[in-house]
Design an enzyme around this catalytic site. Structure first.
Site, mmCIF file in Angstrom:
data_model
loop_
_atom_site.group_PDB
_atom_site.id
_atom_site.type_symbol
_atom_site.label_atom_id
_atom_site.label_comp_id
_atom_site.label_asym_id
_atom_site.label_seq_id
_atom_site.Cartn_x
_atom_site.Cartn_y
_atom_site.Cartn_z
ATOM 1 N N LYS A 83 1.046 -1.258 -0.057
ATOM 2 C CA LYS A 83 -0.240 0.022 0.030
ATOM 3 C C LYS A 83 0.851 1.248 -0.025
ATOM 4 C CE LYS A 83 -3.786 1.935 2.398
ATOM 5 N NZ LYS A 83 -4.861 1.716 3.884
ATOM 6 N N SER A 158 -9.819 1.998 3.000
ATOM 7 C CA SER A 158 -8.913 2.844 1.913
ATOM 8 C C SER A 158 -7.833 2.119 1.195
ATOM 9 C CB SER A 158 -8.059 3.826 2.812
ATOM 10 O OG SER A 158 -7.258 3.143 3.927
ATOM 11 N N SER A 182 -9.747 -0.513 7.210
ATOM 12 C CA SER A 182 -9.243 -0.371 5.605
ATOM 13 C C SER A 182 -8.525 -1.735 5.036
ATOM 14 C CB SER A 182 -8.387 0.868 5.532
ATOM 15 O OG SER A 182 -9.107 1.907 5.436
#
Ligand code: GLN
Length: 508
Positions: A83, A158, A182
Site C-alpha cells: 500500500k 482505504s 481499511s
C-alpha cells in the site's frame, strides 16, 4: 490467465521449492497480468507505481539464493504489493495524495525492510484513499480502483488497491493498513482475506500516520494461511516504533494450520448483537448465518453477546480519528517537503501554506482536518474529544466483558456488499456507516480478520465474515478464520474468487 497466478502464496512457495517455477517467472507473470487488467480506462487500477525492474532484480537474487540453498524465509521469491502509505526507498510514496506527488522516501518502512530481508520481491505500490481516509478508494487523487468482481463498483477502502490487486490475481500477497477497517472492509467486498493484527503487533515505523492510536499494518491475501505466513514475516517488536509490542504473539501459522483441520471443538463464539439488524443487507446476513451454522457443525459453541457501547463506536471514531488526523497532517506545510504552491506577488509563509494545503489536499482530507481542529479547540475539547475517549474506554470494557464469556466475537465485516462507484461520494455519513463493524476493534486495539463468506443473493457480490479476539490472541482469529475458509471452500468446491465473473480473460 496464467494458472500460476491462481495459486496461493503457500502453494507458490512449494512450487519454488520443487523447482517447478522461478521467482523471476512468477514476478513476470504478475507484471503481465497487471499490464493486462490494471491499466486503461476500465482497468482495475490497483497500482499507483510499478517496481518492474526492481522486482525482477529481487526475484533474480532470490533464484540465485535458492540455487545456493540459502533461503531467507518461507516466502522467499513470492511477490508482494505494498500500500502506498508505507515508505519505500527509491519508489514513490504518495499516500494517494497530490501533497506527496513525486516524493521518493530516503528510507524503508520497517515492514518493507522486513519484506526485503525475507526475500519477497516488491511489485509496486497500491492505490488508496488519500492518506487512508475513506471506504471506497474514490478519494485517491489518482483516480479510483475498480472492484474486480464488477468494474463499476468500489473495491472498498482505504486499501482498495491492495485488495483489488490480490482479488484480480495481479499479486498473490499485499500489505494494507487498517485504522478503522481499511484492510478488512476491502477484503470483505473483494472476496479476499484481510487481517488487522493486535495494535502494535506490526511496526508502524515508516507508515505515514493517519491516526496513530488506531493505525495498524496487516496482511491482504487470498487464504488465511497466507496471511499468517505474512504476519510472521513482517510482525514482531521493532525498536524504531515505541508502540510496537515487545511480547510475542502465539504462532499464527500454527493456529491457521490447526484451523484448517476444521475442528473447533470447545471454541466459544459470541455473535455481537449490536452488529446486525436494521440497515444490514439481507444477503450479507444470510451468508453470515450460514457461516455460523458451519462453525457450529465444526464443534464451536455459538452464543449471543451484547456490547452495548458499540452503538457509539462510529461517533467516537469519527471524533478521535479526525483529531489525530488534524495533528498528523499539520506537518504538510509546504516548508520542508511535499507540494509547495507559491501565489503571485510576494506571499507570506502563511499564504504559501494556505495555497499549498488547499491545492494538495482533497475534500475528504480537508473535511477531517477541519472537524478534528474544531473538536480539539479550546471550549470544545472536553465536550468532543474527551467524551469520545470515554466512549472508547467503554468499548474496551465491552470487549473485556465479552471475552470473559467467549473466545472470539463474530459479525459480518461490513453491512453491505460493494456499492457502485460514485454512489456515496456526496454523502460522507453513508460512506462512514460502512465501517460500523470494523471500527470497535481499532478503538480497542484487538485483532480481527475478514474471511470471504460467499456471495449475496441480491447482487452476486462477496460478503465478509469477521472474527475478533482479545489483544495478543491473534492466533484465535486465524484458527477460526481458517476453519471457516476450509469448510466454505468444501461447499463451493474451491475458492470463492474462482467465481469472479470479470477475472477470466479480459477484465475490461
Ligand atoms: N473507512 C475508514 C475511514 O474512512 C477507515 C480508514 C482506514 O482504516 N484507514 O476512516
Amino acid at each position: 490467465m496464467d494458472d500460476l497466478l491462481k495459486k496461493s502464496a503457500a502453494e507458490l512457495a512449494d512450487l519454488l521449492a520443487a523447482g517447478a517455477v522461478t521467482s523471476v517467472q512468477l514476478v513476470q507473470a504478475c507484471l503481465d497480468r497487471i499490464s493486462d487488467v490494471d491499466t486503461g480506462d476500465q482497468g482495475v487500477h490497483a497500482f499507483l507505481h510499478l517496481n518492474s525492474e526492481g522486482a525482477i532484480a529481487e526475484a533474480a537474487a532470490s533464484d540465485a539464493r535458492r540455487a545456493r540453498g540459502e533461503l531467507l524465509s518461507p516466502l522467499d521469491g513470492v511477490p508482494i504489493a505494498v500500500k502506498d502509505v508505507l515508505a519505500t526507498i527509491g519508489q514513490p510514496t504518495t499516500c494517494g495524495s497530490r501533497m506527496l506527488e513525486g516524493w521518493i522516501p530516503p528510507y524503508d518502512a520497517t515492514v518493507v525492510a522486513r519484506l526485503k530481508a525475507a526475500g519477497l520481491p516488491i511489485l509496486g505500490k497500491t492505490n488508496m484513499d488519500e492518506f487512508a481516509m475513506g471506504s471506497s478508494t474514490e478519494h485517491s487523487a489518482y483516480g479510483p480502483t475498480r472492484n474486480p468482481w464488477a468494474l463499476d463498483r468500489i473495491p472498498g477502502g482505504s486499501g482498495g488497491g491492495s485488495a483489488a490487486a490480490v482479488a484480480a490475481f495481479e499479486a498473490p500477497l499485499a500489505i494494507g493498513t487498517d485504522t478503522g477497517g481499511s484492510i478488512r472492509q476491502p477484503g470483505a467486498v473483494t472476496g479476499t482475506v484481510g487481517v488487522k493484527p493486535t495494535y502494535g503487533a506490526i511496526s508502524r515505523y515508516g507508515l505515514v500516520a493517519m491516526a496513530n492510536s488506531l493505525d495498524q499494518v496487516g496482511p491482504v491475501t487470498r487464504t488465511v494461511l497466507d496471511s499468517a505466513l505474512l504476519q510472521e514475516i513482517v510482525g514482531g517488536h521493532d525498536p524504531l516504533d515505541s508502540t510496537s509490542l515487545s511480547d510475542e504473539i502465539p504462532s499464527v501459522v500454527e493456529a491457521a494450520r490447526q484451523g484448517l483441520t476444521g475442528d473447533l471443538t470447545g471454541v466459544k463464539v459470541g455473535v455481537i448483537t449490536e452488529l446486525s439488524g436494521e440497515g444490514w443487507q439481507a444477503g450479507v446476513m444470510a451468508r453470515f448465518e450460514e457461516s455460523l451454522e458451519l462453525l457450529r457443525d465444526a464443534g464451536a459453541e455459538i452464543v449471543e453477546v451484547s456490547c452495548p457501547s458499540f452503538e457509539h463506536a462510529l461517533a467516537a471514531y469519527y471524533l478521535i480519528m479526525p483529531c489525530e488526523v488534524s495533528s498528523n497532517l499539520a506537518k504538510f506545510d509546504a516548508m520542508r517537503y511535499g507540494l509547495r504552491v507559491t501565489p503571485d506577488g510576494d506571499p507570506s509563509a502563511e499564504e504559501v501554506m494556505r495555497a499549498s494545503r488547499d491545492a494538495g489536499f482533497g475534500d475528504e482530507v480537508k473535511r477531517r482536518i477541519i472537524l478534528g481542529t474544531y473538536a480539539l479547540s479550546s471550549g470544545y475539547y472536553d465536550a468532543y474529544y474527551g467524551q469520545a475517549q470515554k466512549v472508547r474506554t467503554l468499548i474496551q470494557r465491552d470487549f473485556a466483558a465479552a471475552f470473559e464469556q467467549v473466545d472470539v466475537l463474530v459479525s459480518p465485516t461490513a453491512p453491505t456488499t460493494a456499492w457502485k462507484l460514485g454512489e456515496k461520494l456526496d454523502d460522507p455519513l453513508a460512506m462512514y456507516k460502512g465501517d460500523l463493524a470494523t471500527i470497535p476493534s481499532n478503538l480497542a486495539g484487538v485483532p480481527g480478520i475478514s474471511v470471504p463468506a460467499g456471495l449475496a443473493d441480491e447482487d452476486g457480490l462477496p460478503v465478509g465474515f469477521q472474527v475478533l479476539a482479545p489483544a495478543m490472541a491473534d492466533d484465535r482469529v486465524y484458527r477460526v478464520g481458517a476453519a471457516l475458509e476450509m469448510l466454505l471452500e468444501k461447499q463451493w468446491g474451491g475458492p470463492l474468487l474462482a467465481k469472479a465473473p470479470t477475472l477470466e480473460g479480459a477484465a475490461r
